[in-house]
Design a protein around this motif. Structure first.
Motif, mmCIF file in Angstrom:
data_model
loop_
_atom_site.group_PDB
_atom_site.id
_atom_site.type_symbol
_atom_site.label_atom_id
_atom_site.label_comp_id
_atom_site.label_asym_id
_atom_site.label_seq_id
_atom_site.Cartn_x
_atom_site.Cartn_y
_atom_site.Cartn_z
ATOM 1 N N LEU A 22 8.225 0.705 60.599
ATOM 2 C CA LEU A 22 8.962 1.976 60.572
ATOM 3 C C LEU A 22 8.777 2.764 61.854
ATOM 4 C CD1 LEU A 22 10.624 4.158 59.111
ATOM 5 C CD2 LEU A 22 8.460 5.007 58.187
ATOM 6 N N TRP A 23 7.529 2.865 62.324
ATOM 7 C CA TRP A 23 7.254 3.681 63.508
ATOM 8 C C TRP A 23 7.743 3.001 64.776
ATOM 9 C CZ3 TRP A 23 7.366 7.974 61.613
ATOM 10 C CH2 TRP A 23 6.752 8.265 60.401
ATOM 11 N N ARG A 26 11.565 3.712 64.774
ATOM 12 C CA ARG A 26 11.875 5.105 65.080
ATOM 13 C C ARG A 26 11.384 5.534 66.461
ATOM 14 N NH1 ARG A 26 13.781 8.212 61.209
ATOM 15 N NH2 ARG A 26 12.847 10.088 62.097
ATOM 16 N N THR A 34 16.414 4.699 59.626
ATOM 17 C CA THR A 34 15.407 4.313 58.645
ATOM 18 C C THR A 34 14.450 5.487 58.501
ATOM 19 O OG1 THR A 34 15.640 2.012 59.336
ATOM 20 C CG2 THR A 34 13.689 2.575 58.056
ATOM 21 N N LYS A 35 14.286 5.963 57.287
ATOM 22 C CA LYS A 35 13.548 7.215 57.056
ATOM 23 C C LYS A 35 12.132 6.988 56.544
ATOM 24 C CE LYS A 35 17.202 9.576 58.038
ATOM 25 N NZ LYS A 35 17.355 9.945 59.413
ATOM 26 N N TYR A 36 11.272 7.939 56.873
ATOM 27 C CA TYR A 36 9.925 8.002 56.306
ATOM 28 C C TYR A 36 10.014 8.827 55.026
ATOM 29 C CZ TYR A 36 5.091 9.260 55.529
ATOM 30 O OH TYR A 36 3.866 9.436 54.953
ATOM 31 N N CYS A 46 12.564 3.805 53.472
ATOM 32 C CA CYS A 46 12.377 3.029 54.703
ATOM 33 C C CYS A 46 12.869 1.586 54.580
ATOM 34 C CB CYS A 46 10.897 3.015 55.082
ATOM 35 S SG CYS A 46 9.881 2.114 53.881
ATOM 36 N N ARG A 56 10.016 -2.869 52.776
ATOM 37 C CA ARG A 56 9.642 -1.496 53.085
ATOM 38 C C ARG A 56 8.978 -1.462 54.454
ATOM 39 N NH1 ARG A 56 12.671 -1.400 49.197
ATOM 40 N NH2 ARG A 56 12.164 -0.410 47.224
ATOM 41 N N CYS A 58 7.653 0.955 56.045
ATOM 42 C CA CYS A 58 6.487 1.843 56.205
ATOM 43 C C CYS A 58 5.160 1.121 56.019
ATOM 44 C CB CYS A 58 6.572 3.039 55.272
ATOM 45 S SG CYS A 58 6.336 2.670 53.514
ATOM 46 N N THR A 72 18.726 -2.999 60.416
ATOM 47 C CA THR A 72 18.597 -1.622 59.954
ATOM 48 C C THR A 72 19.969 -1.060 59.600
ATOM 49 O OG1 THR A 72 18.890 -0.585 62.120
ATOM 50 C CG2 THR A 72 16.645 -1.322 61.548
ATOM 51 N N GLY A 102 18.075 3.868 52.882
ATOM 52 C CA GLY A 102 17.282 2.930 52.093
ATOM 53 C C GLY A 102 18.023 2.450 50.856
#
Length: 151
Positions: A22-23, A26, A34-36, A46, A56, A58, A72, A102
């Motif tokens: 995830l990081w 982003r 893609t969100k936290y 995510c 997932r 994250c 993504t 997601g």
């Protein structure tokens, strides 16, 4: 150095192998669709695809991605809107919208595995994706309509 593909583009990154995907998406690659959400793989905000399967981001360490193909939300409409995206709009699924990338990624993976899902298939396949606004009935209707469009 970890080599993998993101949205059909080869990527070579020198990052800590324990860094969550995830990081990297982003912060390193600028792919902020893609969100936290929770950071514990409990909400589904995510969700991305790894080699065509939902996962997932994250909690997915970069060490597990060598040679993988990651897709993504940014790539889903590269060749026009995906049927799931079309139905998301037609059925006015988003309310606040935060979880939607997601939700869409999970729905696409569900339809890949079950092209003609029942209500139970949808409920089970989408259960790990939380929508705090509670648009679950619209999500189900949009997935069923997208399945029909795919035939």
């Amino acid at each position: 150095m970890i080599s993998f593909s993101v949205n059909r583009r080869s990527v070579n990154l020198d990052v800590d192998p324990s860094t969550p995907l995830l990081w990297v998406l982003r912060d390193n690659l600028g792919l902020t669709g893609t969100k936290y959400g929770c950071g514990m793989a409990q909400c589904g905000a995510c969700t991305v695809h790894k080699n065509g399967e939902a996962l997932r981001a994250c909690v997915t360490p970069m060490s597990s991605l060598a040679g993988a193909e990651i897709r993504t939300i940014e790539d889903i409409s590269a060749n026009g809107l995906h049927p799931v995206q079309k139905m998301w709009m037609q059925f006015n699924v988003p309310q606040c919208g935060y979880c939607q990338s997601g939700q869409i990624m999970q729905a696409i993976a569900l339809l890949k595995d079950k092209p003609k899902p029942t209500d139970q298939d949808i409920d089970e396949g989408m259960a790990a994706n939380i929508c705090r606004c509670g648009t679950y009935q619209r999500i189900r209707a949009a997935i069923k309509a997208a399945a029909e469009e795919n035939t």
